[in-house]
Design a protein around this motif. Structure first.
Motif, mmCIF file in Angstrom:
data_model
loop_
_atom_site.group_PDB
_atom_site.id
_atom_site.type_symbol
_atom_site.label_atom_id
_atom_site.label_comp_id
_atom_site.label_asym_id
_atom_site.label_seq_id
_atom_site.Cartn_x
_atom_site.Cartn_y
_atom_site.Cartn_z
ATOM 1 N N ARG A 1 -3.308 -5.376 -4.192
ATOM 2 C CA ARG A 1 -3.024 -5.629 -5.296
ATOM 3 C C ARG A 1 -3.868 -6.617 -5.983
ATOM 4 N NH1 ARG A 1 2.910 -6.942 -7.294
ATOM 5 N NH2 ARG A 1 4.037 -4.786 -6.915
ATOM 6 N N THR B 1 0.685 -6.453 -11.252
ATOM 7 C CA THR B 1 0.044 -4.873 -11.089
ATOM 8 C C THR B 1 0.138 -4.189 -9.577
ATOM 9 O OG1 THR B 1 -1.439 -5.280 -12.321
ATOM 10 C CG2 THR B 1 -1.537 -3.259 -12.106
ATOM 11 N N PRO B 2 1.428 -3.161 -9.535
ATOM 12 C CA PRO B 2 1.288 -2.483 -7.970
ATOM 13 C C PRO B 2 0.269 -0.916 -8.239
ATOM 14 C CG PRO B 2 2.993 -1.278 -9.497
ATOM 15 C CD PRO B 2 2.583 -2.360 -10.732
ATOM 16 N N THR B 3 0.170 -1.010 -7.176
ATOM 17 C CA THR B 3 -0.885 -0.463 -6.352
ATOM 18 C C THR B 3 0.201 0.695 -5.474
ATOM 19 O OG1 THR B 3 0.115 -0.408 -4.487
ATOM 20 C CG2 THR B 3 -1.965 -2.117 -4.721
#
Length: 328
Positions: free
Chosen positions: A235, A243-245
């Motif tokens: 991240r 914000t997610p991977t």
């Protein structure tokens, strides 16, 4: 009479020797900018490459690293940037010493794919940083999350992603390969720069946009674009920390295509000028303005390489890419 001839001959030889010494001293003279510096950017204003270039040019002038000279930045996007790159590659004389080119992995990839121009035609002066991408959605997209978009594409609906050239396209391809979605269902529109792609997203002409944090932070802060996926193996920090991977939204491996950001010049640039610019860009990389206002603000990784190191790095990168793509 004979003595006069000998004296004249000796005087002539001495003059020739003096001229030779003068030429040698001139060729070994340290380079210093004596006029305005032309800096070519082969993407549109407002994108990641443009922001990067103008930050460095501002530091060069504000810190007096180039004396009283000024930097004139020109955006040349003709032929997807190939016209500008080819022009710089073949400059000669003083123009070769006084012209710089923003040269990133995203410039090298399409150049290799579409032309016979190669990294060996340039002098690679430095690599300054490593960048990565993020996927954002526009206000007009009907998908709340990227998971919904993936499911929609797998069920036959058309999803539109936009982005710039080179590394953005490679990231898009890697993303589709990992999520097992057809490019006919999750389509990609290529723009001249990240800035142009963002403009299209702001106008709701595309549903998602691949961008660099450097070019998208202000739109995220203003609430005009929403980050949905960090195209990275970890991240981001700061305002992008939530914000997610890719691996966090499904049974996928994380996808990233690191973007190195460098500076090149004409293949005919003198060794003295190469030395000057390599050392000068090192000074730029050590300033607080570069570290705080560019790297930290835009979530980039500091990765300064000298001209010698950068040349080796770019050459190996080019060779590996060409071998992987079967390009000769």
């Amino acid at each position: 009479m004979m003595k006069r001839r000998i004296i004249v001959l000796l005087a002539g030889l001495l003059a020739i020797l003096m001229m030779g010494c003068g030429s040698k001293n001139e060729s070994n003279k340290a380079y210093q900018p004596e006029s305005n510096i032309d800096w070519i950017v082969t993407s549109s204003p407002g994108g990641g490459s443009d922001i990067y270039t103008r930050m460095i040019s501002d530091i060069l002038t504000s810190e007096k690293f180039i004396g009283d000279s000024t930097v004139i930045v020109t955006n040349k996007t003709d032929g997807n940037g190939e016209v500008g790159r080819n022009e710089v590659a073949h400059l000669k004389g003083k123009r070769a010493d006084n012209t710089l080119l923003t040269f990133n992995s995203g410039d090298l990839i399409p150049m290799i794919q579409n032309t016979k121009n190669r990294a060996a035609n340039f002098k690679i002066l430095a690599i300054m940083a490593v960048d990565k991408q993020i996927l954002l959605k526009s206000k007009g997209t009907k998908y709340e999350t990227f998971v919904e978009a993936i499911e929609a594409a797998k069920n036959g609906q058309e999803v539109i992603i936009g982005g710039s050239k080179g590394d953005d396209i490679e990231t898009y391809k890697a993303l589709l390969e990992e999520i097992k979605v057809s490019p006919e269902k999750m389509k990609y529109i290529t723009y001249n720069s990240t800035g142009d792609a963002i403009t299209a997203a702001l106008g709701n002409h595309i549903e998602f946009v691949i961008a660099k944090p450097a070019a998208s932070t202000e739109y995220i802060t203003a609430g005009d674009l929403y980050p949905v996926l960090a195209l990275s193996k970890e991240r981001y920090a700061g305002s992008l920390a939530d914000t997610p991977t890719l691996s966090e939204i499904g049974d996928y491996a994380d996808v990233e295509v690191p973007v190195w950001r460098g500076i090149a010049a004409a293949g005919n640039m003198s060794d003295q000028a190469v030395k000057f610019w390599s050392e000068t860009f090192k000074k730029v990389s050590e300033t607080e303005k570069w570290k705080k206002d560019y790297l930290e603000k835009n979530k980039l990784i500091n990765n300064y390489l000298t001209a010698e190191e950068a040349t080796k790095y770019v050459s190996e990168y080019e060779k590996a890419y060409m071998e992987a793509k079967g390009i000769k």
